[in-house]
Design an enzyme around this catalytic site. Structure first.
Site, PDB file in Angstrom:
ATOM      1  CG  ASP A 212      -0.148   0.181   2.530  1.00  0.00           C
ATOM      2  OD1 ASP A 212       0.959  -0.392   2.661  1.00  0.00           O
ATOM      3  OD2 ASP A 212      -0.628   0.910   3.406  1.00  0.00           O
ATOM      4  CD  GLU A 215       7.180   3.304   1.451  1.00  0.00           C
ATOM      5  OE1 GLU A 215       7.715   3.872   2.409  1.00  0.00           O
ATOM      6  OE2 GLU A 215       7.705   3.200   0.329  1.00  0.00           O
TER       7      GLU A 215
HETATM    8  C1  NOJ Z   1       9.061   3.130   6.111  1.00  0.00           C
HETATM    9  C2  NOJ Z   1       7.832   3.575   5.416  1.00  0.00           C
HETATM   10  O1  NOJ Z   1       8.118   4.685   4.664  1.00  0.00           O
HETATM   11  C3  NOJ Z   1       6.725   3.832   6.410  1.00  0.00           C
HETATM   12  O2  NOJ Z   1       5.566   4.224   5.761  1.00  0.00           O
HETATM   13  C4  NOJ Z   1       6.465   2.565   7.142  1.00  0.00           C
HETATM   14  O3  NOJ Z   1       5.528   2.809   8.155  1.00  0.00           O
HETATM   15  C5  NOJ Z   1       7.720   1.975   7.693  1.00  0.00           C
HETATM   16  N1  NOJ Z   1       8.791   1.911   6.738  1.00  0.00           N
HETATM   17  C6  NOJ Z   1       7.455   0.580   8.185  1.00  0.00           C
HETATM   18  O4  NOJ Z   1       7.244  -0.307   7.161  1.00  0.00           O
HETATM   19  C1  NOJ Z   2       6.405   7.104   4.326  1.00  0.00           C
HETATM   20  C2  NOJ Z   2       5.036   7.123   3.750  1.00  0.00           C
HETATM   21  O1  NOJ Z   2       4.269   6.151   4.403  1.00  0.00           O
HETATM   22  C3  NOJ Z   2       5.064   6.863   2.266  1.00  0.00           C
HETATM   23  O2  NOJ Z   2       3.758   7.012   1.763  1.00  0.00           O
HETATM   24  C4  NOJ Z   2       5.998   7.797   1.563  1.00  0.00           C
HETATM   25  O3  NOJ Z   2       6.074   7.458   0.212  1.00  0.00           O
HETATM   26  C5  NOJ Z   2       7.376   7.769   2.185  1.00  0.00           C
HETATM   27  N1  NOJ Z   2       7.291   7.956   3.612  1.00  0.00           N
HETATM   28  C6  NOJ Z   2       8.271   8.862   1.600  1.00  0.00           C
HETATM   29  O4  NOJ Z   2       7.737  10.122   1.865  1.00  0.00           O
END
Ligand code: NOJ
Ligand code: NOJ
Length: 451
Positions: A212, A215
Site C-alpha cells: 500500500d 509501504e
Molecule cells: C518506512 C515507510 O516509509 C513507512 O511508511 C512505514 O511505516 C515503515 N517503513 C514501516 O514499514
Molecule cells: C512514508 C510514507 O508512508 C510513504 O507514503 C511515503 O512514500 C514515504 N514515507 C516517503 O515520503
C-alpha cells in the site's frame, strides 16, 4: 531570470524567518491576532513557500536531473530517495503551478523541472530492479535501490502515468504532438514511450497484490485501485487523441473492471470504505481498516465523473468515522481551544519516523480532509445547495487551521505532528506536504469561485 518568481518566495521565506525569533506559543498567538487570520491567506502564503521548497527538492546538485527527493533528511530515517509516488504527486503540483503562472521565466523554470522529471522517469523505467515497474523508490543517481522494502507498490506506475499524461496534455496544446508520439506514447515503434509503458503495466497487473501507499501491507488497496482507475481512464483518452483506439479500448475496459472491484471496499456494517482486502503479507494490527488512504485515493484518483463523488453518503460517512477515530486516539485532539482535528494515517499507526512507539497526526493527512470537504462543498454548490456548501467550506477551513496552528513560524512542515504536544516531529520539510498545500489551496479556490 528566476528573479520575479523566486523573489516573491524569498520575501515570504524572510518574513517567516523573522517571525521565527519568537517562541512557538507567542508565534501562534501573534498569528491568531494578526490581520492574516483567514485560512485562505495562510494557505496562499504557505503555497508560495511550498513551490520554492518543491523546486529545491527536484534535481538537487548531487542527483541525476529529474530526481525528486522525498526530503533532505539522510539519517534516521533516510528520505533522500526518489519515491515514485511522492515524486508524481509533487510534479502534479508543479504542473498545476505551470498552468496558473503567466510569467515566461517562471514557466521556463517549471518546464525545465518537468522535462527533467520526464527524462528521469524514462531512465528508471529501464533500470533493472527487484520488482520492475512497481519498484517504489530509487537512489537519487537513478540506480536501483535493492535493500529490503515493501515492494512492489503498484500505485507508483499509475501515479507516474497520470502526472505525465497531464504534462503531455499541456504539450499537445502547445503543438508538440510529435514529441509525445516519439517519447511518451508510441504504439508503433519498439520503444513504447514512458506513459504507455506504465499504462500497459497497470492494464496487465492491477489485479495483483502489492504494497500500500504506507509501504506496510501487501494486498488489494482502495488507494491503489483509485489511482489505477484514473490512469486507465485518462490513458484511454490520451490513446484516443493519438489515434491508438486499440489501447484506448483496452484501458477503458480495465477502468470498468477496476470500478466494479472498488465498490467491494464499502463495508456496510462498519459504515466506511476499508483500506485493504485480500491481505497477503505485512502488518497485522490494522484492525479497524479505517484509513486516510481512502480520502487520499478519492483525491488522487478524482476525475469528477460521478464515480464516488465527495458528496456520496458513503464518502461522507468515511470522513466522519476518520475525524471521530483520530479525535479519540490523539491527546492533542482533546484540547478544545485548538480548531479542527489533527488527522493521521490510520488509528493503529505506530510509525514515528525513527521508531515504532506510536504514530502521530500528519499534516498531509489533515490537509486531505480539508481538501475533501472543499471538494464536497463544490459538489453541493453545483447542485445549488449553497448553505451546505458554505458550511463545508468552514469545515474544510478547520482542518487547515489545525495545520496552521501546529506549523512553526517559518512555515516548514515535517512529516508528522506530535500526538501529545502538536509540535512538528519526524522527517523535516517533507516534499509531499507542499504538494498537499498546493492542491488544498486549489480545491479551495475552485470552490470559492463557484459560489
Ligand atoms: C518506512 C515507510 O516509509 C513507512 O511508511 C512505514 O511505516 C515503515 N517503513 C514501516 O514499514
Ligand atoms: C512514508 C510514507 O508512508 C510513504 O507514503 C511515503 O512514500 C514515504 N514515507 C516517503 O515520503
Amino acid at each position: 531570470m528566476k528573479k520575479i518568481f523566486l523573489v516573491q518566495s524569498l520575501f515570504i521565506a524572510i518574513l517567516f524567518s523573522f517571525q521565527a525569533e519568537a517562541s512557538p506559543s507567542n508565534v501562534r498567538h501573534n498569528l491568531r491576532n494578526s490581520n492574516l487570520t483567514s485560512s485562505s491567506l495562510w494557505l496562499e502564503e504557505e503555497a508560495n513557500l511550498s513551490i520554492s521548497r518543491i523546486l529545491n527538492n527536484i534535481s538537487p546538485s548531487d542527483a541525476r536531473p529529474g530526481a525528486v527527493i522525498a526530503a533532505q533528511t539522510r539519517h534516521e530515517p533516510n528520505y533522500y530517495y526518489h519515491w515514485v509516488r511522492d515524486a508524481a504527486l509533487t510534479m502534479e503540483a508543479v504542473i498545476s503551478e505551470y498552468r496558473t503562472r503567466t510569467d515566461a521565466n517562471d514557466r521556463n523554470i517549471l518546464r525545465q523541472k518537468l522535462m527533467e522529471y520526464l527524462n528521469f522517469s524514462e531512465h528508471i523505467q529501464n533500470v533493472s530492479t527487484l520488482t520492475g515497474l512497481g519498484e517504489p523508490k530509487f537512489n537519487v543517481d537513478g540506480s536501483a535501490f535493492n535493500g529490503p522494502w515493501g515492494r512492489p507498490q503498484n500505485d507508483g506506475p499509475a501515479l507516474r502515468a497520470v502526472s505525465l499524461i497531464h504534462w503531455a496534455q499541456i504539450l499537445i496544446d502547445e503543438g508538440q504532438t510529435d514529441f509525445i508520439r516519439d517519447r511518451l506514447f508510441d504504439h508503433k515503434k519498439s520503444q513504447v514511450g514512458v506513459i504507455k509503458k506504465d499504462l500497459d503495466y497497470v492494464a496487465v497487473h492491477w489485479r495483483e497484490p502489492s504494497f500500500d501507499l504506507w509501504e506496510e501491507v501487501q494486498g488489494d488497496h482502495f488507494y491503489t485501485r483509485m489511482v489505477q482507475r484514473r490512469a486507465m481512464v485518462e490513458g484511454a483518452q490520451l490513446a484516443l487523441a493519438l489515434g491508438d483506439s486499440k489501447s484506448a479500448r483496452i484501458y477503458s475496459r480495465q477502468a470498468i473492471e477496476i470500478e466494479q472491484d472498488l465498490v467491494n471496499f464499502w463495508d456496510p456494517s462498519r459504515g466506511y470504505f476499508i483500506a485493504t482486502r485480500n491481505q497477503v503479507a505485512g502488518l497485522n494490527y490494522k484492525h479497524s481498516q479505517l484509513d486516510t488512504a481512502i480520502i487520499l485515493g478519492l483525491l488522487h484518483g478524482s476525475l469528477n465523473d460521478g464515480f464516488l463523488p465527495f458528496s456520496d453518503q458513503k464518502v461522507q460517512s468515511t470522513l466522519d468515522h476518520l475525524a471521530r477515530a483520530f479525535t479519540q486516539v490523539y491527546k492533542i485532539n482533546h484540547r478544545s481551544e485548538i480548531p479542527g482535528v489533527a488527522i493521521g494515517r490510520y488509528p493503529e499507526d505506530q510509525y514515528g519516523g525513527n521508531h515504532f512507539n506510536g504514530g502521530n497526526p500528519w499534516p498531509l493527512c489533515t490537509l486531505a480532509l480539508a481538501e475533501a470537504y472543499y471538494r464536497m462543498g463544490f459538489d453541493f454548490s453545483v447542485r445549488g445547495r449553497r448553505l451546505d456548501s458554505k458550511s463545508l467550506l468552514e469545515t474544510g477551513d478547520q482542518f487547515v487551521e489545525r495545520v496552521r496552528y501546529h506549523a512553526p513560524a517559518n512555515g516548514l512542515l515535517n512529516e508528522q505532528m506530535d500526538r501529545n504536544t502538536g509540535y512538528m516531529t519526524s522527517v523535516e520539510d517533507l516534499t509531499w506536504n507542499y504538494a498537499a498545500i498546493i492542491s488544498t489551496l486549489s480545491a479551495r479556490r475552485t470552490m470559492i469561485f463557484r459560489k
